[in-house]
Each structure stands twice: as structure tokens, then as C-alpha cells.
Design a protein around this motif. Sequence first.
Motif, mmCIF file in Angstrom:
data_model
loop_
_atom_site.group_PDB
_atom_site.id
_atom_site.type_symbol
_atom_site.label_atom_id
_atom_site.label_comp_id
_atom_site.label_asym_id
_atom_site.label_seq_id
_atom_site.Cartn_x
_atom_site.Cartn_y
_atom_site.Cartn_z
ATOM 1 N N UNK A 42 -61.257 43.364 40.103
ATOM 2 C CA UNK A 42 -62.397 43.918 40.835
ATOM 3 C C UNK A 42 -61.929 44.721 42.044
ATOM 4 N N UNK A 43 -60.976 44.211 42.765
ATOM 5 C CA UNK A 43 -60.455 44.931 43.935
ATOM 6 C C UNK A 43 -59.835 46.248 43.499
ATOM 7 N N UNK A 44 -59.000 46.193 42.490
ATOM 8 C CA UNK A 44 -58.318 47.373 41.984
ATOM 9 C C UNK A 44 -59.321 48.398 41.433
ATOM 10 N N UNK A 45 -60.277 47.925 40.632
ATOM 11 C CA UNK A 45 -61.278 48.818 40.050
ATOM 12 C C UNK A 45 -62.159 49.432 41.129
ATOM 13 N N UNK A 46 -62.489 48.663 42.145
ATOM 14 C CA UNK A 46 -63.309 49.182 43.236
ATOM 15 C C UNK A 46 -62.624 50.311 43.979
ATOM 16 N N UNK A 47 -61.319 50.159 44.224
ATOM 17 C CA UNK A 47 -60.561 51.211 44.916
ATOM 18 C C UNK A 47 -60.470 52.471 44.061
ATOM 19 N N UNK A 48 -60.178 52.309 42.775
ATOM 20 C CA UNK A 48 -60.089 53.475 41.878
ATOM 21 C C UNK A 48 -61.453 54.144 41.748
ATOM 22 N N UNK A 49 -62.514 53.349 41.607
ATOM 23 C CA UNK A 49 -63.865 53.905 41.479
ATOM 24 C C UNK A 49 -64.267 54.674 42.732
ATOM 25 N N UNK A 86 -53.333 50.104 38.884
ATOM 26 C CA UNK A 86 -54.653 49.811 38.326
ATOM 27 C C UNK A 86 -54.724 50.251 36.862
ATOM 28 N N UNK A 87 -54.272 51.466 36.590
ATOM 29 C CA UNK A 87 -54.369 51.960 35.221
ATOM 30 C C UNK A 87 -53.376 51.256 34.292
ATOM 31 N N UNK A 109 -65.755 46.006 34.520
ATOM 32 C CA UNK A 109 -66.587 47.109 34.043
ATOM 33 C C UNK A 109 -67.642 47.501 35.066
ATOM 34 N N UNK A 110 -68.279 46.513 35.657
ATOM 35 C CA UNK A 110 -69.359 46.775 36.610
ATOM 36 C C UNK A 110 -68.831 47.375 37.914
ATOM 37 N N UNK A 111 -67.671 46.922 38.362
ATOM 38 C CA UNK A 111 -67.102 47.390 39.624
ATOM 39 C C UNK A 111 -66.450 48.759 39.488
ATOM 40 N N UNK A 112 -65.916 49.063 38.308
ATOM 41 C CA UNK A 112 -65.172 50.300 38.124
ATOM 42 C C UNK A 112 -65.811 51.280 37.165
ATOM 43 N N UNK A 113 -65.500 51.150 35.869
ATOM 44 C CA UNK A 113 -65.929 52.171 34.907
ATOM 45 C C UNK A 113 -67.429 52.460 34.876
#
Length: 177
Positions: A42-49, A86-87, A109-113
Motif C-alpha cells: 500500500x505504501x509503495x503503490x500510494x507513492x507510485x500512484x 515498486x514495479x 489495487x485500491x491504493x494504486x492501479x
Amino acid sequence: MFARDGYARAGIDAIAKEAGVSTRTLYNHFADKADLFRTVIQTSAGEAARDQIAIVERHFHKITDLEQDLVAFGRAMSAQQGHAEHFALVRQINAELGHIPPEAIEAWQETGPRKVRRAIADELGFEDPERAAVHLMLLTMTGDPSIRGTRPDDEDVAAGVRVFLHGHAVGGAGRRR
């Protein structure tokens, strides 16, 4: 460690050792490995998003020539630097989908993509903006489909935008509002 070794192979003892903390310290902060993983993704996806949404906002606020501006957007998204870990983690998730707790997948999925997809959909203005956003992303942000994780070149982005516009802007059901 999750990005390098995957969810199944990354053990709490090894994670604690690599982090330079005791397993007790990890368990004081996280209920179990699944909880730790969910927090990491979630942390990683949030930063990328956050960075991807900044690109969306930068490119969609000034649409003057839809094709050219979507090509510029696609190129900016595919050229995005950073978030390599992240990727790498996303590639591990895709490889281990059946071994990762569903709640962790849903949180990622909810935090990022999905967040990025909704930001794009909000800007597109097509009759089915979520579907159009998925199509735009698939056609412009993926390189060679036989090699996961590759980035498209500029010609592939431009061709993807043309296909996208043909399918969504020219066809009756996909016509822009």
C-alpha cells in the motif's frame, strides 16, 4: 525483500535480519507477514500512484489536440522513472497471485492501479470512462506483451493512441461526451 524474493519466499526472520531489527520488533508493529506485506504494497503503490496522478493532471488539463496530447501523456507515463522497487514488487505479485492474501491484493489495487485508472477516467469524458482508461493504459503503457514489465517505445505509444481513438472516439458507442 518482497520485491526481490517474492511474498512466499520472504520469511519474517529474513526480513527482520535484513532490516536490522528483531522479529519481535516486526511483530510489535505488524500482526503477521500478510499485514507487513499489505503495508509495504500500500505504501509503495500510494507513492507510485501519487506520481502517476501528477502526470495525469499535468497532461489532461491542457488538451488542445486530443491525439497529440494523449501521445505526450502516454510517453510521459511510459518514461516515468523511479519506483523501480515498486514495479519489481508488482511483477512478484503477478507471479505469485495465488499465494498472496486477497486482502493485500485488494488493498494494493485500491491504493494504486484503480486510483490511477479513476484519475484517468475522470479526465477522459467518454461514455464508459473506466473502460476507456483501461484501454488507454493497455495500449500506451505496455511494451512487448511477451515480456512483462517492458516499456513501449514512442512509436508504440503513438500507435496505441491511434487505436484507442479509433475504438473510442470514432465508434458510435465510444463517442466522447
